[in-house]
Design an enzyme around this catalytic site. Structure first.
Site, PDB file in Angstrom:
ATOM      1  CG  HIS A 210      -0.266   0.370   2.488  1.00  0.00           C
ATOM      2  ND1 HIS A 210       0.537  -0.526   3.137  1.00  0.00           N
ATOM      3  CD2 HIS A 210      -0.234   1.517   3.214  1.00  0.00           C
ATOM      4  CE1 HIS A 210       1.022   0.050   4.227  1.00  0.00           C
ATOM      5  NE2 HIS A 210       0.583   1.288   4.298  1.00  0.00           N
TER       6      HIS A 210
HETATM    7  C1  UD1 Z   1      -2.275   5.477   5.930  1.00  0.00           C
HETATM    8  C2  UD1 Z   1      -0.959   5.933   6.546  1.00  0.00           C
HETATM    9  C3  UD1 Z   1       0.061   4.811   6.447  1.00  0.00           C
HETATM   10  C4  UD1 Z   1      -0.474   3.524   7.046  1.00  0.00           C
HETATM   11  C5  UD1 Z   1      -1.785   3.184   6.363  1.00  0.00           C
HETATM   12  C6  UD1 Z   1      -2.386   1.910   6.904  1.00  0.00           C
HETATM   13  C7  UD1 Z   1      -0.446   8.328   6.319  1.00  0.00           C
HETATM   14  C8  UD1 Z   1       0.398   9.315   5.634  1.00  0.00           C
HETATM   15  N1  UD1 Z   1      -0.406   7.078   5.836  1.00  0.00           N
HETATM   16  O1  UD1 Z   1      -2.064   5.272   4.551  1.00  0.00           O
HETATM   17  O2  UD1 Z   1       1.227   5.177   7.137  1.00  0.00           O
HETATM   18  O3  UD1 Z   1       0.462   2.495   6.867  1.00  0.00           O
HETATM   19  O4  UD1 Z   1      -2.694   4.275   6.558  1.00  0.00           O
HETATM   20  O5  UD1 Z   1      -3.497   1.528   6.180  1.00  0.00           O
HETATM   21  O6  UD1 Z   1      -1.109   8.677   7.275  1.00  0.00           O
HETATM   22  N2  UD1 Z   1      -9.404   5.005   1.752  1.00  0.00           N
HETATM   23  C9  UD1 Z   1     -10.581   4.297   1.742  1.00  0.00           C
HETATM   24  N3  UD1 Z   1     -11.200   4.070   2.933  1.00  0.00           N
HETATM   25  C10 UD1 Z   1     -10.707   4.511   4.116  1.00  0.00           C
HETATM   26  C11 UD1 Z   1      -9.519   5.249   4.106  1.00  0.00           C
HETATM   27  C12 UD1 Z   1      -8.865   5.470   2.934  1.00  0.00           C
HETATM   28  O7  UD1 Z   1     -11.059   3.872   0.709  1.00  0.00           O
HETATM   29  O8  UD1 Z   1     -11.314   4.239   5.151  1.00  0.00           O
HETATM   30  C13 UD1 Z   1      -8.698   5.221   0.467  1.00  0.00           C
HETATM   31  C14 UD1 Z   1      -8.976   6.575  -0.109  1.00  0.00           C
HETATM   32  O9  UD1 Z   1      -9.012   6.435  -1.495  1.00  0.00           O
HETATM   33  C15 UD1 Z   1      -7.765   7.368   0.293  1.00  0.00           C
HETATM   34  C16 UD1 Z   1      -6.672   6.312   0.247  1.00  0.00           C
HETATM   35  O10 UD1 Z   1      -7.311   5.119   0.675  1.00  0.00           O
HETATM   36  O11 UD1 Z   1      -7.521   8.438  -0.554  1.00  0.00           O
HETATM   37  C17 UD1 Z   1      -5.501   6.624   1.122  1.00  0.00           C
HETATM   38  O12 UD1 Z   1      -5.905   6.817   2.479  1.00  0.00           O
HETATM   39  P1  UD1 Z   1      -4.972   7.653   3.488  1.00  0.00           P
HETATM   40  O13 UD1 Z   1      -5.570   7.677   4.835  1.00  0.00           O
HETATM   41  O14 UD1 Z   1      -4.623   8.955   2.859  1.00  0.00           O
HETATM   42  O15 UD1 Z   1      -3.608   6.863   3.523  1.00  0.00           O
HETATM   43  P2  UD1 Z   1      -3.275   5.291   3.518  1.00  0.00           P
HETATM   44  O16 UD1 Z   1      -2.718   4.950   2.187  1.00  0.00           O
HETATM   45  O17 UD1 Z   1      -4.405   4.467   4.030  1.00  0.00           O
END
Ligand code: UD1
Length: 368
Positions: A210
């Site tokens: 991821h």
């Molecule tokens: C975040 C953390 C990362 C951690 C990971 C665990 C940061 C910078 N990154 O990354 O360190 O290892 O979580 O999972 O804080 N999304 C969904 N549903 C959700 C949340 C997110 O679909 O409930 C999708 C959205 O498209 C979003 C993308 O995932 O834009 C990224 O989510 P985000 O919280 O920005 O970062 P992660 O990649 O999950």
């Protein structure tokens, strides 16, 4: 003693759960759980609250996804309000507690220290020395602003000393994520996830991906998929897909490619117990996750880490993880070693004994 405990993203929940439990031993402590909503999907958030036995958040900020700037700014704005309201109502917070390295960790820290509420950072001091990683920026900022630095492995103490942090702020307490693992391993053994996905113990590999550096560039993502497809010709793989990765695979038109590989079983993001059942019985783990490097080391499962560096050096130096970067030849060599029984054994630091949260609670109550 009133403590604001902040969580936002999946790995935070595993780290906060044992802390909330440990504070229950102190009648003078009141914990207020604040969920930023960085992760909001049921299977990235609610399932963990249920399985880990975490109380319902006392405050939900419902921030959701967004660019780093937007997400961070919204958390700062909303958490500042919560902290100010508490003071205005005559129930101010004595301290804020953050865990890990996600955007919620850094944003909550910034808001808190500016209001004069000191911050304790759990999992302080880890450094990949790679500032292209968003988490590295979060770690540096959070540690710079926190005055109680609760460290999981010896390298963290060294890093913080190098950065000039006074020794009286540093505590080597162990690893709260491993507290949760030890607490829930017996329950995870009852999961039926292996039979649901038609897997046999020790006869499959577990894959997670991821990190932006691995999944946000179509060429890099495709080359990693090629490697996984290659591995799957020798060992069945299960691949629970993070939403970010699924979105990228769809955007880049690569989802069909991975779906058409017969020996790669795709799954949605799994709950904690199912995932632990899978990781603890895997032949090998192939991942770019930070926490999974630690968990595999404790479980004694080989971990091939698809990153050029790690902020958790004890997992490669003493543990079962090997840094692969994106070197397909090295990955194949290590996989060969695993399949032939030649792969190194590893041990976890002594202080990863399932009691980190108790130590942290005791330090915070004593020194708050
Ligand atoms: C975040 C953390 C990362 C951690 C990971 C665990 C940061 C910078 N990154 O990354 O360190 O290892 O979580 O999972 O804080 N999304 C969904 N549903 C959700 C949340 C997110 O679909 O409930 C999708 C959205 O498209 C979003 C993308 O995932 O834009 C990224 O989510 P985000 O919280 O920005 O970062 P992660 O990649 O999950």
């Amino acid at each position: 003693l009133r403590l604001a405990c902040v969580v936002g993203a999946r790995p935070n929940f595993m780290k906060m759960a044992p802390l909330l439990r440990a504070f229950e031993a102190y009648p003078q402590v009141e914990t207020v759980l604040i969920h930023t909503g960085q992760h909001y999907d049921r299977n990235l958030s609610d399932v963990f609250f249920e399985e880990l036995g975490i109380k319902h958040p006392d405050v939900s900020l419902n921030v959701g996804s967004g660019s780093h700037g937007v997400q961070t700014a919204q958390i700062i704005e909303k958490i500042e309000q919560v902290l100010q309201d508490a003071s205005a109502e005559g129930t101010p917070f004595d301290r804020l507690i953050v865990v890990g390295d996600v955007n919620s960790t850094m944003a909550a820290t910034l808001a808190s220290v500016k209001l004069g509420i000191p911050v304790a950072h759990v999992e302080a001091g880890l450094r990949s020395f790679d500032r292209t990683m968003p988490e590295e920026i979060n770690r540096i900022v959070t540690d710079a602003l926190s005055d109680m630095l609760l460290v999981s492995e010896p390298s963290g103490i060294e890093n913080l000393k190098q950065e000039g942090k006074p020794e009286e702020q540093l505590y080597l307490v162990g690893n709260v994520m491993i507290d949760t693992l030890m607490h829930l391993l017996p329950k995870a053994r009852q999961s039926d996830v292996l039979s649901r996905y038609e897997l046999q113990p020790s006869q499959y590999g577990l894959v997670t991906l991821h990190r932006p550096a691995n999944v946000d560039d179509p060429k890099i993502l495709e080359s990693l998929l090629d490697v996984l497809i290659d591995i799957s010709k020798r060992l069945k793989l299960i691949f629970p897909i993070h939403p970010r990765t699924e979105k990228r695979l769809t955007d880049f038109g690569l989802l069909d490619k991975v779906k058409s590989a017969d020996a790669i079983v795709l799954a949605p993001p799994l709950g904690y117990l199912d995932f632990l059942a899978l990781s603890s019985q895997a032949k090998v783990i192939v991942t770019d996750s930070g926490g999974l490097q630690e968990e595999s080391t404790v479980l004694g499962v080989p971990c091939l880490t698809l990153r050029p560096n790690t902020e958790r050096p004890c997992t490669t130096e003493g543990g079962t993880s090997t840094l692969i970067g994106n070197d397909a030849a090295l990955l194949n060599q290590c996989l060969e070693d695993v399949l032939e029984g030649r792969y190194k054994n590893g041990t976890a630091p002594k202080v990863w004994d399932g009691k980190a949260a108790e130590r942290i609670a005791s330090v915070i109550v004593e020194r708050c």
